[in-house]
Design a protein around this motif. Structure first.
Motif, mmCIF file in Angstrom:
data_model
loop_
_atom_site.group_PDB
_atom_site.id
_atom_site.type_symbol
_atom_site.label_atom_id
_atom_site.label_comp_id
_atom_site.label_asym_id
_atom_site.label_seq_id
_atom_site.Cartn_x
_atom_site.Cartn_y
_atom_site.Cartn_z
ATOM 1 N N LYS A 155 33.625 109.431 -34.364
ATOM 2 C CA LYS A 155 34.469 110.296 -33.521
ATOM 3 C C LYS A 155 33.603 110.958 -32.468
ATOM 4 O O LYS A 155 33.971 111.065 -31.308
ATOM 5 N N SER A 156 32.428 111.416 -32.904
ATOM 6 C CA SER A 156 31.455 111.990 -31.965
ATOM 7 C C SER A 156 30.060 111.760 -32.508
ATOM 8 O O SER A 156 29.861 111.607 -33.710
ATOM 9 N N LEU A 157 29.122 111.729 -31.580
ATOM 10 C CA LEU A 157 27.724 111.523 -31.949
ATOM 11 C C LEU A 157 26.895 112.583 -31.250
ATOM 12 O O LEU A 157 27.065 112.828 -30.048
ATOM 13 N N MET A 158 26.007 113.199 -32.041
ATOM 14 C CA MET A 158 25.166 114.277 -31.530
ATOM 15 C C MET A 158 23.731 114.072 -31.988
ATOM 16 O O MET A 158 23.465 113.292 -32.887
ATOM 17 N N GLU B 200 11.639 106.631 -30.762
ATOM 18 C CA GLU B 200 12.839 106.590 -29.941
ATOM 19 C C GLU B 200 13.678 105.358 -30.250
ATOM 20 O O GLU B 200 14.905 105.396 -30.188
ATOM 21 N N ALA B 201 13.018 104.257 -30.607
ATOM 22 C CA ALA B 201 13.733 103.014 -30.927
ATOM 23 C C ALA B 201 14.736 103.220 -32.061
ATOM 24 O O ALA B 201 15.798 102.589 -32.073
ATOM 25 N N ALA B 202 14.419 104.095 -32.997
ATOM 26 C CA ALA B 202 15.342 104.359 -34.104
ATOM 27 C C ALA B 202 16.600 105.048 -33.606
ATOM 28 O O ALA B 202 17.718 104.705 -34.023
ATOM 29 N N THR C 210 22.244 104.858 -32.372
ATOM 30 C CA THR C 210 23.311 105.161 -31.409
ATOM 31 C C THR C 210 24.136 103.917 -31.132
ATOM 32 O O THR C 210 25.375 103.946 -31.187
ATOM 33 N N GLN C 211 23.471 102.818 -30.865
ATOM 34 C CA GLN C 211 24.167 101.566 -30.572
ATOM 35 C C GLN C 211 25.013 101.112 -31.768
ATOM 36 O O GLN C 211 26.126 100.626 -31.600
ATOM 37 N N HIS C 212 24.518 101.305 -32.961
ATOM 38 C CA HIS C 212 25.211 100.863 -34.173
ATOM 39 C C HIS C 212 26.431 101.746 -34.494
ATOM 40 O O HIS C 212 27.453 101.234 -34.974
ATOM 41 N N ILE D 226 18.439 99.862 -39.774
ATOM 42 C CA ILE D 226 19.579 100.586 -39.207
ATOM 43 C C ILE D 226 20.778 99.653 -39.056
ATOM 44 O O ILE D 226 21.920 100.047 -39.308
ATOM 45 N N ALA D 227 20.542 98.409 -38.686
ATOM 46 C CA ALA D 227 21.629 97.432 -38.571
ATOM 47 C C ALA D 227 22.313 97.191 -39.914
ATOM 48 O O ALA D 227 23.482 96.803 -39.959
ATOM 49 N N ALA D 228 21.594 97.443 -41.003
ATOM 50 C CA ALA D 228 22.159 97.249 -42.339
ATOM 51 C C ALA D 228 23.014 98.432 -42.802
ATOM 52 O O ALA D 228 23.659 98.351 -43.847
#
Length: 167
Positions: free
Chosen positions: A150-153, A135-137, A142-144, A110-112
């Motif tokens: 603009k928005s995250l859902m 959940e870790a994914a 989310t953090q990345h 995910i960091a990539a």
């Protein structure tokens, strides 16, 4: 006759499915427990002989978690010796449980992600599917993505749970 408009398709929402980031069957485990004498003591000579005869090819191309399920004191060199045998066979080697290794791989993948692809966009992290997503994914994604979207859902474009909206 009234025209039906697909508002979801016109919303500009981008769906990110985290399933491809899950390593799946590429994870393998190397437990030191079977190499212990009475599941308590590691005898160096016996351990070295057992590792020399062990079938390491089963780990070919796989991510390997090295750990010990016995409540025993295992010297650090014992893990190091296992890594020696795995170094040219395994895709990667990690000290910890397979569950911990899965989290590490997911977080690296995910960091990539090129976060610039999602800059200023409305993004939904897919919430349903055939693959279990830890959940870790979701936490890593989310953090990345938070700094750029603009928005995250969470959920599906037709039924989302809003997490963040830039004002």
């Amino acid at each position: 006759m009234e025209t039906i408009i697909n508002k979801v398709a016109e919303s500009g929402i981008v769906t990110l499915d985290l399933a491809p980031f899950i390593p799946g069957d590429t994870i393998a485990a190397f437990d030191i427990r079977p190499f212990l004498f009475r599941e308590m003591i590691l005898r160096e000579k016996d351990y070295r002989a057992a590792l020399a005869e062990y079938d390491w090819q089963q780990f070919s191309g796989r991510h390997v978690a090295i750990y010990c399920t016995a409540d025993a004191i295992v010297p650090v060199w014992a893990y190091m010796l296992a890594v020696f045998y795995l170094q040219n066979i395994a895709a990667s080697v990690y000290f910890g449980t397979p569950t911990e290794l899965i989290k590490v791989i997911i977080e690296k993948r995910i960091a990539a992600i090129d976060a610039n692809e999602y800059e200023g966009k409305r993004v939904v992290l897919k919430g349903c599917g055939d693959t279990h997503i830890p959940e870790a994914a979701y936490v890593a994604a989310t953090q990345h993505l938070l700094p750029v979207v603009k928005s995250l859902m969470y959920g599906e474009p037709c039924s989302t749970v809003p997490v963040f909206k830039r004002k």
